[in-house]
Design a protein around this motif. Structure first.
Motif, PDB file in Angstrom:
ATOM      1  N   ASN A  50      14.401  -6.355   1.596  1.00  0.00           N
ATOM      2  CA  ASN A  50      15.044  -6.340   0.277  1.00  0.00           C
ATOM      3  C   ASN A  50      15.380  -4.924  -0.158  1.00  0.00           C
ATOM      4  O   ASN A  50      16.455  -4.668  -0.747  1.00  0.00           O
ATOM      5  N   ALA A  51      14.480  -3.984   0.094  1.00  0.00           N
ATOM      6  CA  ALA A  51      14.720  -2.590  -0.297  1.00  0.00           C
ATOM      7  C   ALA A  51      15.908  -2.011   0.476  1.00  0.00           C
ATOM      8  O   ALA A  51      16.754  -1.297  -0.098  1.00  0.00           O
ATOM      9  N   GLU A  52      15.989  -2.324   1.753  1.00  0.00           N
ATOM     10  CA  GLU A  52      17.111  -1.833   2.551  1.00  0.00           C
ATOM     11  C   GLU A  52      18.422  -2.449   2.073  1.00  0.00           C
ATOM     12  O   GLU A  52      19.468  -1.771   2.000  1.00  0.00           O
ATOM     13  N   ALA A  53      18.373  -3.737   1.750  1.00  0.00           N
ATOM     14  CA  ALA A  53      19.578  -4.400   1.265  1.00  0.00           C
ATOM     15  C   ALA A  53      20.025  -3.794  -0.073  1.00  0.00           C
ATOM     16  O   ALA A  53      21.231  -3.602  -0.309  1.00  0.00           O
ATOM     17  N   ALA A  54      19.057  -3.515  -0.956  1.00  0.00           N
ATOM     18  CA  ALA A  54      19.402  -2.932  -2.252  1.00  0.00           C
ATOM     19  C   ALA A  54      20.015  -1.548  -2.076  1.00  0.00           C
ATOM     20  O   ALA A  54      20.970  -1.183  -2.780  1.00  0.00           O
ATOM     21  N   GLU A  55      19.505  -0.755  -1.166  1.00  0.00           N
ATOM     22  CA  GLU A  55      20.052   0.582  -0.948  1.00  0.00           C
ATOM     23  C   GLU A  55      21.464   0.505  -0.343  1.00  0.00           C
ATOM     24  O   GLU A  55      22.348   1.310  -0.701  1.00  0.00           O
ATOM     25  N   ARG A  56      21.681  -0.448   0.559  1.00  0.00           N
ATOM     26  CA  ARG A  56      23.017  -0.585   1.125  1.00  0.00           C
ATOM     27  C   ARG A  56      24.015  -0.997   0.056  1.00  0.00           C
ATOM     28  O   ARG A  56      25.147  -0.473   0.002  1.00  0.00           O
ATOM     29  N   ARG A  57      23.603  -1.913  -0.811  1.00  0.00           N
ATOM     30  CA  ARG A  57      24.507  -2.339  -1.872  1.00  0.00           C
ATOM     31  C   ARG A  57      24.776  -1.225  -2.858  1.00  0.00           C
ATOM     32  O   ARG A  57      25.890  -1.099  -3.385  1.00  0.00           O
ATOM     33  N   MET A  58      23.724  -0.417  -3.152  1.00  0.00           N
ATOM     34  CA  MET A  58      23.957   0.703  -4.071  1.00  0.00           C
ATOM     35  C   MET A  58      24.906   1.725  -3.449  1.00  0.00           C
ATOM     36  O   MET A  58      25.711   2.367  -4.140  1.00  0.00           O
ATOM     37  N   THR A  59      24.828   1.891  -2.115  1.00  0.00           N
ATOM     38  CA  THR A  59      25.695   2.849  -1.432  1.00  0.00           C
ATOM     39  C   THR A  59      27.163   2.454  -1.568  1.00  0.00           C
ATOM     40  O   THR A  59      28.040   3.313  -1.760  1.00  0.00           O
ATOM     41  N   VAL A  60      27.422   1.143  -1.516  1.00  0.00           N
ATOM     42  CA  VAL A  60      28.817   0.687  -1.627  1.00  0.00           C
ATOM     43  C   VAL A  60      29.200   0.394  -3.063  1.00  0.00           C
ATOM     44  O   VAL A  60      30.332  -0.053  -3.317  1.00  0.00           O
ATOM     45  N   GLY A  61      28.222   0.584  -3.986  1.00  0.00           N
ATOM     46  CA  GLY A  61      28.542   0.439  -5.391  1.00  0.00           C
ATOM     47  C   GLY A  61      28.427  -0.955  -5.937  1.00  0.00           C
ATOM     48  O   GLY A  61      28.842  -1.210  -7.069  1.00  0.00           O
ATOM     49  N   SER A  62      27.812  -1.886  -5.186  1.00  0.00           N
ATOM     50  CA  SER A  62      27.664  -3.258  -5.679  1.00  0.00           C
ATOM     51  C   SER A  62      26.276  -3.534  -6.262  1.00  0.00           C
ATOM     52  O   SER A  62      25.965  -4.676  -6.605  1.00  0.00           O
ATOM     53  N   ALA A  63      25.440  -2.517  -6.348  1.00  0.00           N
ATOM     54  CA  ALA A  63      24.118  -2.654  -6.949  1.00  0.00           C
ATOM     55  C   ALA A  63      23.816  -1.409  -7.755  1.00  0.00           C
ATOM     56  O   ALA A  63      24.428  -0.341  -7.562  1.00  0.00           O
ATOM     57  N   THR A  64      22.851  -1.542  -8.664  1.00  0.00           N
ATOM     58  CA  THR A  64      22.490  -0.422  -9.536  1.00  0.00           C
ATOM     59  C   THR A  64      21.233   0.259  -9.023  1.00  0.00           C
ATOM     60  O   THR A  64      20.537  -0.240  -8.126  1.00  0.00           O
ATOM     61  N   ARG A  65      20.948   1.405  -9.647  1.00  0.00           N
ATOM     62  CA  ARG A  65      19.715   2.129  -9.329  1.00  0.00           C
ATOM     63  C   ARG A  65      18.493   1.287  -9.669  1.00  0.00           C
ATOM     64  O   ARG A  65      17.460   1.363  -9.005  1.00  0.00           O
ATOM     65  N   SER A  66      18.607   0.440 -10.694  1.00  0.00           N
ATOM     66  CA  SER A  66      17.489  -0.422 -11.081  1.00  0.00           C
ATOM     67  C   SER A  66      17.136  -1.402  -9.970  1.00  0.00           C
ATOM     68  O   SER A  66      15.954  -1.702  -9.750  1.00  0.00           O
ATOM     69  N   ASP A  67      18.143  -1.891  -9.237  1.00  0.00           N
ATOM     70  CA  ASP A  67      17.871  -2.807  -8.118  1.00  0.00           C
ATOM     71  C   ASP A  67      17.017  -2.130  -7.060  1.00  0.00           C
ATOM     72  O   ASP A  67      16.050  -2.718  -6.528  1.00  0.00           O
ATOM     73  N   VAL A  68      17.340  -0.876  -6.747  1.00  0.00           N
ATOM     74  CA  VAL A  68      16.582  -0.146  -5.736  1.00  0.00           C
ATOM     75  C   VAL A  68      15.151   0.092  -6.196  1.00  0.00           C
ATOM     76  O   VAL A  68      14.184  -0.067  -5.438  1.00  0.00           O
ATOM     77  N   LEU A  69      14.989   0.478  -7.464  1.00  0.00           N
ATOM     78  CA  LEU A  69      13.642   0.760  -7.981  1.00  0.00           C
ATOM     79  C   LEU A  69      12.792  -0.511  -8.008  1.00  0.00           C
ATOM     80  O   LEU A  69      11.597  -0.476  -7.687  1.00  0.00           O
ATOM     81  N   ARG A  70      13.390  -1.620  -8.376  1.00  0.00           N
ATOM     82  CA  ARG A  70      12.636  -2.868  -8.389  1.00  0.00           C
ATOM     83  C   ARG A  70      12.237  -3.285  -6.975  1.00  0.00           C
ATOM     84  O   ARG A  70      11.135  -3.791  -6.741  1.00  0.00           O
ATOM     85  N   ALA A  71      13.107  -3.059  -6.031  1.00  0.00           N
ATOM     86  CA  ALA A  71      12.776  -3.388  -4.639  1.00  0.00           C
ATOM     87  C   ALA A  71      11.650  -2.496  -4.132  1.00  0.00           C
ATOM     88  O   ALA A  71      10.762  -2.948  -3.407  1.00  0.00           O
ATOM     89  N   ARG A  72      11.690  -1.213  -4.506  1.00  0.00           N
ATOM     90  CA  ARG A  72      10.604  -0.318  -4.095  1.00  0.00           C
ATOM     91  C   ARG A  72       9.278  -0.733  -4.737  1.00  0.00           C
ATOM     92  O   ARG A  72       8.221  -0.690  -4.100  1.00  0.00           O
TER      93      ARG A  72
END
Length: 431
Positions: A171-193
């Protein structure tokens, strides 16, 4: 995955690897081996076995009262040949040496029923001690089964935590990939972490529980080091051969605690007979054969013999007999009430254990279904998150539901085994 997440992962997996390697170095035992070793090392079982040996000795002693007592004696004395008569003051000459030997026997012809009462009492106490030993052995088996299942439960929680970590990492890797392409927010990454760190914390907690359970199991089987439990071959227990009513009747009739209470009642009733025996006379037969000689030689000398038959009867002893009878009857009355209460307690415990078994069995069925449903739901949420059709919060909620369902399934399976073990311990024998 960012450096911060990698740091967390290294922090947790390093102790985890250490604990896993340490666990591999621990000895592991099967359930049968653990039970056999626990029965040899349990202080309570040893004490109960000692009580059996003591009551068996008392039983032999009670039987020995039916047999005659036999005594042999031998004496010799040396003195000067000149003796002074203290009464007359005259000095006279007498043999200086004397030698004697003899044998005597005595037998209680009639004791007013005391020997029979003591024999019944000793037999009852021996039966009570044997029932106590059975109960202590069953209790020791229950303790080691609980410890054994606790080790396996902790191991199951470790497996759940490891699976959770793998999913959290994905999930954390998926959130970071989505944030890289702009389809997810920083909050998604923090919640996954945060979910990843929570999974790692759960793994550490499960490993700590595993170590504590292994230490407890080691103590019960006489080891000073942690002892791991080997996986069970049969995950599901076979159903009982008897119906619930027949099972309750059988355990209530043959439970060690009930057998011990019945034996205590018989011992108390025998003590009443022993107390009443003092109202009857005692007849005793005794006899002896003696040999005397002035020389240390077997030839010559003089012999004598005697036979006596005596009767004794205490006419009045200050109401001691009456007090003994009242005390014995009171103890018998208390033993009768204790037996009735013990039977009710056993039947109540059997009903409670059977209810707990039903509850655990139903929970296992529901938890198994919940795990399957949660897995399917998580797959759907993972695909939807990859496509951007759902949020990280919904994904993490679905994952948490699966984790909780897996934890419940592990717990309910071992709750069922422990409840079944408690019922077997109550019966004192395999069911």
């Amino acid at each position: 995955m960012t450096a911060l997440a990698l740091g967390f992962l290294g922090l947790v997996t390093a102790p985890g690897v250490g604990l896993a390697q340490e666990a591999q170095q621990h000895m592991s035992v099967s359930l049968e081996e653990a039970i056999a070793r626990a029965l040899k090392t349990s202080p309570q079982v040893a004490q109960a076995a000692g009580s059996v040996a003591t009551t068996d000795a008392a039983k032999r002693s009670a039987f020995g009262a039916y047999l005659p007592n036999l005594t042999a004696n031998a004496n010799s004395s040396l003195a000067s040949s000149q003796r002074l008569d203290p009464g007359t003051g005259v000095v006279f000459t007498a043999p200086s040496d004397t030698y004697s030997a003899g044998v005597s026997a005595s037998w209680n012809v009639f004791t007013g029923g005391l020997r029979g009462a003591n024999n019944r009492q000793a037999q009852a106490r021996s039966n009570a001690a044997q029932a106590g030993l059975t109960a202590q052995r069953a209790s020791a088996v229950l303790d080691v089964e609980r410890a054994y299942y606790e080790v396996l439960r902790a191991g199951g929680l470790e497996d759940v935590a490891n699976s959770r970590i793998e999913r959290a990492k994905q999930n954390a890797e998926a959130a970071e990939r989505r944030m890289t392409v702009g389809s997810a927010t920083r909050s998604d990454v923090l919640r996954a972490r945060y979910d990843l760190t929570s999974a790692m914390e759960a793994l550490l907690s499960a490993q700590t529980q595993h170590m504590a359970a292994a230490l407890s199991l080691g103590r019960l089987i006489g080891e000073d080091v942690p002892v791991d439990a080997q996986p069970l071959e049969n995950q599901d227990e076979a159903p009982f051969a008897l119906t619930e009513q027949a099972l309750a009747d059988e355990i209530t009739a043959r439970a060690p605690s009930v057998l011990a209470a019945e034996a205590d009642l018989r011992a108390a009733e025998a003590s009443v007979g022993a107390a009443k025996s003092t109202y009857l006379p005692t007849v005793r037969l005794s006899g002896g054969y003696d040999w005397f000689n002035d020389e240390p030689a077997f030839n010559g000398g003089r012999t004598s013999w005697s036979v006596r038959l005596g009767l004794s009867y205490p006419i009045f002893d200050g109401f001691v007999r009456e007090e003994r009878v009242v005390n014995a009857r009171t103890q018998a009355s208390v033993a009768q009430a204790t037996l009735a209460d013990t039977r009710r307690a056993v039947r109540s415990s059997v009903g409670t254990s059977l209810s707990q078994l039903k509850l655990a069995s139903n929970r296992i069925t529901l938890a198994t279904e919940s795990v399957e449903v949660a897995k399917e739901d998580l797959k759907v949420q993972q695909e939807r998150y990859k496509l951007g059709a759902t949020t990280i919060l919904e994904l993490l909620t679905s994952q948490e539901n699966l984790v909780q369902a897996e934890i419940n399934l592990v717990a309910f399976r071992f709750e069922y085994r422990i409840s079944r073990a408690a019922l077997v311990a109550l019966a004192g024998r395999p069911l």
